[in-house]
Design a protein around this motif. Structure first.
Motif, mmCIF file in Angstrom:
data_model
loop_
_atom_site.group_PDB
_atom_site.id
_atom_site.type_symbol
_atom_site.label_atom_id
_atom_site.label_comp_id
_atom_site.label_asym_id
_atom_site.label_seq_id
_atom_site.Cartn_x
_atom_site.Cartn_y
_atom_site.Cartn_z
ATOM 1 N N ILE A 147 0.925 -0.742 -0.076
ATOM 2 C CA ILE A 147 -0.052 0.106 -0.329
ATOM 3 C C ILE A 147 0.532 1.118 -0.418
ATOM 4 O O ILE A 147 0.561 2.361 -1.023
ATOM 5 N N ILE A 148 1.764 1.312 0.571
ATOM 6 C CA ILE A 148 2.679 2.365 1.157
ATOM 7 C C ILE A 148 3.318 2.829 -0.289
ATOM 8 O O ILE A 148 3.785 3.864 -0.866
ATOM 9 N N THR A 149 4.268 1.913 -0.646
ATOM 10 C CA THR A 149 5.062 1.522 -2.051
ATOM 11 C C THR A 149 3.788 1.943 -3.226
ATOM 12 O O THR A 149 4.208 3.258 -4.400
ATOM 13 N N ASP B 40 15.356 -2.767 8.129
ATOM 14 C CA ASP B 40 15.017 -3.694 6.661
ATOM 15 C C ASP B 40 13.531 -2.577 5.644
ATOM 16 O O ASP B 40 12.446 -2.949 7.093
ATOM 17 N N VAL B 41 14.236 -2.547 5.211
ATOM 18 C CA VAL B 41 13.116 -1.589 4.308
ATOM 19 C C VAL B 41 13.056 -2.484 2.874
ATOM 20 O O VAL B 41 13.668 -2.388 2.800
ATOM 21 N N ALA B 42 11.343 -1.731 2.580
ATOM 22 C CA ALA B 42 11.434 -2.749 1.636
ATOM 23 C C ALA B 42 11.985 -1.617 -0.030
ATOM 24 O O ALA B 42 11.060 -0.057 0.534
ATOM 25 N N ARG B 43 12.720 -2.185 -0.577
ATOM 26 C CA ARG B 43 14.088 -1.245 -1.840
ATOM 27 C C ARG B 43 12.698 -0.269 -2.310
ATOM 28 O O ARG B 43 13.234 0.634 -2.443
ATOM 29 N N SER B 44 11.137 -0.786 -2.815
ATOM 30 C CA SER B 44 10.593 -0.163 -3.864
ATOM 31 C C SER B 44 10.558 1.220 -2.755
ATOM 32 O O SER B 44 9.935 2.159 -3.300
ATOM 33 N N ILE B 45 9.900 1.220 -1.614
ATOM 34 C CA ILE B 45 9.634 2.087 -0.953
ATOM 35 C C ILE B 45 10.736 3.788 -0.385
ATOM 36 O O ILE B 45 10.493 4.335 -0.852
ATOM 37 N N VAL B 46 11.970 3.071 -0.580
ATOM 38 C CA VAL B 46 13.135 3.926 -0.717
ATOM 39 C C VAL B 46 13.377 4.389 -1.782
ATOM 40 O O VAL B 46 13.442 5.397 -1.732
ATOM 41 N N SER C 222 9.163 -0.716 -10.051
ATOM 42 C CA SER C 222 9.154 -1.605 -8.813
ATOM 43 C C SER C 222 7.244 -1.344 -8.823
ATOM 44 O O SER C 222 6.973 -2.521 -8.213
ATOM 45 N N VAL C 223 6.482 -1.646 -9.401
ATOM 46 C CA VAL C 223 5.058 -1.120 -9.793
ATOM 47 C C VAL C 223 4.554 -1.986 -11.091
ATOM 48 O O VAL C 223 3.760 -2.337 -11.019
ATOM 49 N N GLY C 224 4.869 -1.943 -11.802
ATOM 50 C CA GLY C 224 4.581 -2.006 -13.258
ATOM 51 C C GLY C 224 4.704 -1.173 -13.901
ATOM 52 O O GLY C 224 3.878 -0.124 -12.970
ATOM 53 N N ALA C 225 4.075 -1.091 -15.485
ATOM 54 C CA ALA C 225 3.785 -0.119 -16.543
ATOM 55 C C ALA C 225 2.288 0.592 -16.356
ATOM 56 O O ALA C 225 2.275 1.736 -16.762
#
Lengths: 301, 246
Positions: free
Chosen positions: A8-10, A138-144, A202-205
């Motif tokens: 959700i945050i991503t 640990d942090v999700a790469r996509s969020i960073v 990170s999330v697709g096109a």
């Protein structure tokens, strides 16, 4: 952080990064640019493979971003010749780049699996599995990654707010007051290109294209203020992220697809019930006016 | 430089493709006067303004504002584009548009300050639109939109105002009151250059005119530059010229 929250945050941060820029694309009638960029990155992936023999995310993002920037600047350059309109310029540039990419893949990389889906288009459902450890946390790469892009876009839009507003509204005038609208337009397009490519990964096109266009177009129907339009675009993107994720879990369906669907539903609602520009309000006003006219005409008789 | 013209173009040639739109145009617009650029459709009137301000590329020639190269002196000019140049559905209020007149003095990346907002408000008041500050611009009539553009130009507080067809498609009452305003501005010592195509009002209200039809046909006091023989050269002879001259 639990997996649901990461997704959700991503998505929300992607909505923020896109929602800050999307309204300007909508107002400049260049909304399809994001779609163009999603195809124009292919030659970048081929070039990265040729030069570095890698499909590593960072290298692919950089390679894709270079061609994305090339794509938007070529579109802007073509448009500024005055010979080609905005929509045609978009349609001329990205098929060329995509074709180059396809030629490159068939010629140099036919033995390996090299296409958009397997290299640069990510899948938001996998976001929780790719984790960076920063300072022991640990942090999700996509969020960073997406968070940084969202922060950069926020800084850009806040800092250059009045410049972006004036140059989008009245480029000729803003040139006479020393604002350099062409440079601002290019900066904006480069920001779109980098945002799009980073978010693709990170999330697709499809989610990126959706979030760059739909929330902005929806917000346009709901307000007469640019600042409110941008804030609404970000907010609608977040609604798509939260409600879309919930819907995907409940319906056991594609996350990006459901988020896109929620955004589209928001647009359809705005189109129908926006108090000022919605179809219903417009019809009611028209009928009221017709009735008032009829009464006035009857009274004259 | 004292004594320099408010705006001067020297030997300007502009072409779109192979077709010249302006050919070797010389013109001078004196300081402190209300000047018009007149000529038939397609004469290059708007192009001349845009070329003079450096908004489009010229094939040759130069333009001077108060004796300085135009590009370096744009802070002396308030430019009013044609109304069709902007999207009136844009989500922006009347007050915000007028505040743009203060952007240059505010500077890059800064917010418009209280003093600048007061100047913008005063400009809006001067064109009789103070009550509309919070309206979205699309809700205005054509005449009101033009008043807003005037207010933005006033807010710039420049010695030279350059306006592209401000009276096209405007109701007679608005045109009269805006012409009145231009007269006042001239009397305050400002220089004004307006693209206009109604010869009767130019004769009545303007001091100076450039008669243009790709080439500069005449440039001078209205009585001289709009003399019948000049008009015949600009608009052709016979009935057509009479119609324009009427």
């Amino acid at each position: 952080m639990n997996d649901d929250l990461v997704i959700i945050i991503t998505a929300g941060l992607t909505a923020t990064a896109c929602g800050l820029l999307g309204p300007f694309l909508v107002l400049r009638r260049a909304a399809l640019l994001s779609d163009a960029v999603s195809h124009a990155v292919l030659p970048g992936i081929v070039a990265t493979w040729l030069l570095l023999h890698t499909r590593a995310p960072f290298a692919v993002i950089v390679g894709g971003a270079i061609f994305a920037v090339l794509c938007v600047l070529a579109i802007d350059g073509l448009r500024s010749t005055g010979l080609v309109r905005s929509d045609a310029a978009i349609g001329l540039v990205f098929p060329l780049l995509f074709a180059l990419g396809v030629l490159g893949v068939t010629r140099y990389a036919s033995g390996i699996h090299l296409d958009l889906d397997s290299t640069i288009y990510g899948e938001i459902a996998f976001a929780p599995f790719d984790v960076w450890t920063i300072g022991g946390v640990d942090v999700a790469r996509s969020i960073v990654v997406i968070g940084s892009i969202a922060a950069l876009n926020l800084a850009f839009v806040i800092l250059a707010w009045k410049e972006l507003k004036a140059s989008t509204f009245d480029p000729g005038f803003s040139q006479t007051i020393g604002l350099r609208p062409q440079m601002l337009s290019r900066l904006m397009l480069v920001a779109v290109a980098i945002t799009a490519v980073t978010a693709f990964e990170s999330v697709g096109a499809i989610l990126v294209v959706t979030l760059l266009i739909v929330p902005g177009a929806t917000a346009y129907l709901l307000t007469d203020r640019l600042a409110v339009m941008v804030a609404l675009a970000v907010g609608i993107g977040w609604i798509g992220a939260v409600a879309g994720y919930w819907g995907a879990v409940v319906g056991d369906s594609s996350i990006a697809g459901t988020m896109g669907l929620v955004c589209a539903v928001c647009f359809a609602l705005a189109l129908l019930v926006s108090p000022k520009y919605g179809l219903i309000a417009t019809a009611v006003r028209r009928r009221r006016r017709a009735r008032a006219t009829a009464t006035a005409l009857a009274a004259e008789r | 430089m004292s004594g320099a013209a408010a705006l001067e173009v020297r030997r300007i040639t502009v072409s779109y493709g192979a077709r010249p739109v302006l050919w070797d145009v010389d013109a001078t617009f004196p300081t402190g006067s209300l000047s018009a650029i007149v000529g038939p459709n397609g004469a290059g009137k708007s192009t001349l303004l845009r070329a003079a301000l450096g908004l489009i590329a010229v094939d040759s020639g130069q333009s001077l504002i108060s004796g300085h190269p135009a590009r370096a002196a744009l802070d002396h000019v308030a430019y009013v584009p044609q109304r069709e140049a902007v999207d009136w559905d844009f989500p922006i209020t009347v007050g915000e548009v007028v505040a743009m007149g203060r952007y240059r003095s505010t500077g890059w990346f800064r917010r418009v300050g209280r003093e600048d907002r007061a100047i913008a408000a005063a400009a809006l008041d001067r064109v009789g639109m103070a009550a509309y500050a919070d309206r979205q611009i699309g809700q205005l009539s054509g005449g009101q939109r033009q008043r807003v553009f005037f207010a933005r130009a006033l807010a710039q507080e420049t010695p030279l105002l350059v306006m592209d067809e401000p009276f096209a498609g405007i109701d007679a009452r608005t045109q009269a009151s805006l012409l009145e305003l231009l007269g006042e501005l001239r009397d305050e010592g400002r220089s004004i250059v307006v693209v206009h195509h109604e010869l009767a009002t130019v004769r009545e209200r303007f001091d100076w005119a450039l008669l243009l039809n790709v080439r500069a046909i005449a440039c001078g006091p209205v009585s001289e530059s709009l003399a019948p023989d000049m008009l015949a050269r600009a608009y052709g002879t016979g009935a057509e010229a009479l119609q324009w001259a009427g």
